[in-house]
Design an enzyme around this catalytic site. Structure first.
Site, PDB file in Angstrom:
ATOM      1  N   THR A  50      39.176  33.273  28.940  1.00  0.00           N
ATOM      2  CA  THR A  50      40.360  34.038  28.517  1.00  0.00           C
ATOM      3  C   THR A  50      41.735  33.403  28.934  1.00  0.00           C
ATOM      4  OG1 THR A  50      40.438  35.155  30.425  1.00  0.00           O
ATOM      5  CG2 THR A  50      39.191  36.179  28.619  1.00  0.00           C
TER       6      THR A  50
ATOM      7  N   HIS B 147      43.457  34.277  31.325  1.00  0.00           N
ATOM      8  CA  HIS B 147      43.929  34.595  32.661  1.00  0.00           C
ATOM      9  C   HIS B 147      43.937  33.317  33.504  1.00  0.00           C
ATOM     10  CE1 HIS B 147      43.103  36.997  36.166  1.00  0.00           C
ATOM     11  NE2 HIS B 147      42.359  36.360  36.498  1.00  0.00           N
TER      12      HIS B 147
END
Length: 161
Positions: free
Chosen positions: A86, A88
């Site tokens: 992701t 992130h």
């Protein structure tokens, strides 16, 4: 200060107050980074060291800012961010990098950047200063911060206050 082109640095850090702020994520790698930082501090003659642990790399800038403002001559930030599936990873890496840069620029206190941003755990371990590691980024971050303190003291000392 990465890989084959890294400079040989020897710094006399005696009399300096240094803080090390280290994240807790990825314990084995962090143990290596901290051990390398401690070895470099000792080899450089630094005896006044404050260590602070924070949850992760995202929390490094706020801790570094507090330590820089508390009168430390340098702060060394250690952490590990491993790419996942992701965005992130990108957010945490950007926040840590920009935050630590802002701390250094706004306080005038050198920050040793020992935050590993890697694709996998093997890359982190190879940079952690562990037995068999190719690099010792904890030690490198300390030496970069100390060399910067010494260089700046000669040309632009921080005002005392």
């Amino acid at each position: 200060m990465s890989g084959d082109g890294s400079p040989e640095i020897e710094v006399d850090g005696s009399g300096l107050r240094v803080a090390v702020v280290a994240a807790r994520w990825h314990a084995e790698t962090m143990d290596g980074l901290l051990a390398g930082a401690r070895r470099a501090l000792e080899a450089s003659g630094v005896t006044e060291v404050t260590e602070v642990r924070v949850p992760g790399a995202f929390e490094l800038p706020v801790a570094a800012a507090r330590l820089a403002r508390a009168g430390h001559d340098a702060v060394v930030a250690l952490g590990v961010v491993i790419r996942g599936g992701t965005p992130h990873f990108d957010y945490v890496c950007d926040a840590a990098t920009q935050g630590l840069t802002q701390v250094a620029v706004t306080t005038g206190v050198p920050i040793g950047f020992g935050v590993l941003t890697v694709d996998n755990e093997a890359q982190a371990l190879h940079r952690a200063g562990l037995r068999g590691s190719r690099e010792d980024k904890g030690a490198e971050a300390v030496l970069a911060a100390l060399e910067t303190v010494v260089a700046l003291r000669g040309v632009a000392p921080l005002p005392q206050g």
